[in-house]
Design an enzyme around this catalytic site. Structure first.
Site, short mmCIF file in Angstrom:
data_model
loop_
_atom_site.label_atom_id
_atom_site.label_comp_id
_atom_site.label_asym_id
_atom_site.label_seq_id
_atom_site.Cartn_x
_atom_site.Cartn_y
_atom_site.Cartn_z
N ASP A 53 1.12 -0.68 -0.12
CA ASP A 53 -0.04 0.15 0.05
C ASP A 53 0.53 1.01 0.19
O ASP A 53 1.81 1.51 -0.07
CB ASP A 53 -1.13 0.20 1.38
N HIS A 57 2.65 2.99 -8.73
CA HIS A 57 1.99 1.30 -9.21
C HIS A 57 3.22 0.95 -9.92
O HIS A 57 3.96 -0.05 -9.74
CB HIS A 57 0.70 1.62 -9.90
N LEU A 91 10.90 -20.21 -5.03
CA LEU A 91 10.32 -19.67 -3.97
C LEU A 91 8.59 -19.75 -5.03
O LEU A 91 8.73 -19.75 -6.46
CB LEU A 91 10.38 -18.46 -4.92
C1 FPP Z 1 -1.66 0.28 -3.29
O1 FPP Z 1 -1.45 1.54 -3.21
C2 FPP Z 1 -1.39 -0.46 -4.52
C3 FPP Z 1 -2.14 -1.00 -5.44
C4 FPP Z 1 -3.12 -0.81 -4.95
C5 FPP Z 1 -1.98 -2.12 -6.47
C6 FPP Z 1 -0.75 -2.04 -6.90
C7 FPP Z 1 0.33 -3.32 -7.52
C8 FPP Z 1 1.45 -3.27 -7.97
C9 FPP Z 1 2.31 -2.90 -7.05
C10 FPP Z 1 1.83 -4.05 -9.07
C11 FPP Z 1 0.98 -5.15 -8.81
C12 FPP Z 1 2.16 -5.72 -10.28
C13 FPP Z 1 2.36 -7.49 -10.47
C14 FPP Z 1 2.59 -7.41 -11.65
C15 FPP Z 1 2.47 -8.12 -9.08
P1 FPP Z 1 -3.13 2.66 -3.73
O2 FPP Z 1 -2.69 2.76 -5.00
O3 FPP Z 1 -3.75 2.12 -2.52
O4 FPP Z 1 -1.95 4.01 -2.43
P2 FPP Z 1 -2.50 4.68 -1.43
O5 FPP Z 1 -2.95 4.59 -0.70
O6 FPP Z 1 -1.18 5.84 -1.76
O7 FPP Z 1 -3.34 5.87 -2.55
#
Ligand code: FPP
Length: 236
Positions: free
Chosen positions: A13, A30, A124
């Protein structure tokens, strides 16, 4: 380090807030998040940890602005295609867990492809929760149980329920890390995390480097694990 978990799960997050801090669009966060995930995978292999589950897209994430949903779908799709060969080379097995029926055909094909390519790997196990919700998973288990007309109520045990999860080969989670400052589980691995130790950090996911991972693992290593009983093997 001794007393490390075998199975770590991460709620990645804070990508959006991290990007905002640098005056960049949320999508930049992201993108950086994927890089950090790659580094984390390498570090966990060094620690000889054998399973990692990450929350990449939740059943609730559809409520985000359509542009961001589209970006996250594209990022996932591109990443599993682009990284497939290297993941395979590194002997990493990929499982995708979540509700597949609601996903685009193109993404489904890539999911099937990467799972097939990496199915015999065992350095893994990387489980990616995508269109995943803990409650959705439990409901899907109940539907499958109900569809089995031969099943008697007394036959429904914890062991049996575990066999009906999205991927019955995935072991219980021992350690959940959540970055970004919030202290909740947000519908992640509700069944699998029954005895998991929890770790919360204010660091945003893009800031979660090897030093932060080390700190989290150290915190796990010194906790005394009790399971509420002696073994946590109850099955009724
Ligand atoms: C939360 O941050 C993150 C997500 C909803 C997406 C996480 C996804 C990735 C890191 C990429 C995944 C890809 C693969 C291939 C595994 P947020 O957007 O909620 O951040 P905020 O809380 O600051 O708004």
């Amino acid at each position: 380090m001794q007393n490390l978990p075998d199975h770590v799960a991460i709620i990645m997050d804070g990508n959006g807030r991290w990007a905002k801090k640098q005056n960049m669009p949320r999508t930049y966060g992201h993108k950086k998040g994927v890089e950090v995930l790659k580094d984390t995978v390498k570090s966990l292999i060094k620690y000889e940890i054998t399973s990692l589950t990450v929350y990449a897209f939740s059943t609730e994430n559809w409520k985000r602005p359509p542009k961001e949903v589209k970006y996250l779908m594209g990022l996932f799709s591109q990443t599993i295609e682009r990284e497939a060969a290297e993941l395979d080379e590194q002997d990493i097995k990929i499982n995708i867990i979540g509700r597949r029926a609601e996903l685009d055909q193109k993404i489904l094909k890539k999911i099937e492809k990467i799972e097939k390519l990496t199915e015999d790997n065992d350095k893994l196990i990387l489980n990616i929760a995508f269109n995943y919700g803990g409650r959705a998973e439990i409901i899907d288990v109940i539907k499958k149980l109900k569809a089995d007309k031969n099943l008697k109520p007394e036959e429904i045990t914890q062991k049996l329920v575990s066999k009906y999860l999205y991927n019955p080969t995935i072991s219980d989670v021992e350690f959940i890390i959540r970055t970004g400052g919030d202290k909740r589980i947000s519908n992640f691995l509700l069944w699998e995390s029954a005895y998991a130790e929890l770790y919360f950090t204010d660091k945003y996911w893009p800031e979660f480097d090897e030093k932060e991972l080390n700190k989290a693992l150290k915190s796990f290593a010194i906790r005394q694990r009790k399971f509420g009983a002696l073994t946590g093997e109850a099955d009724q």
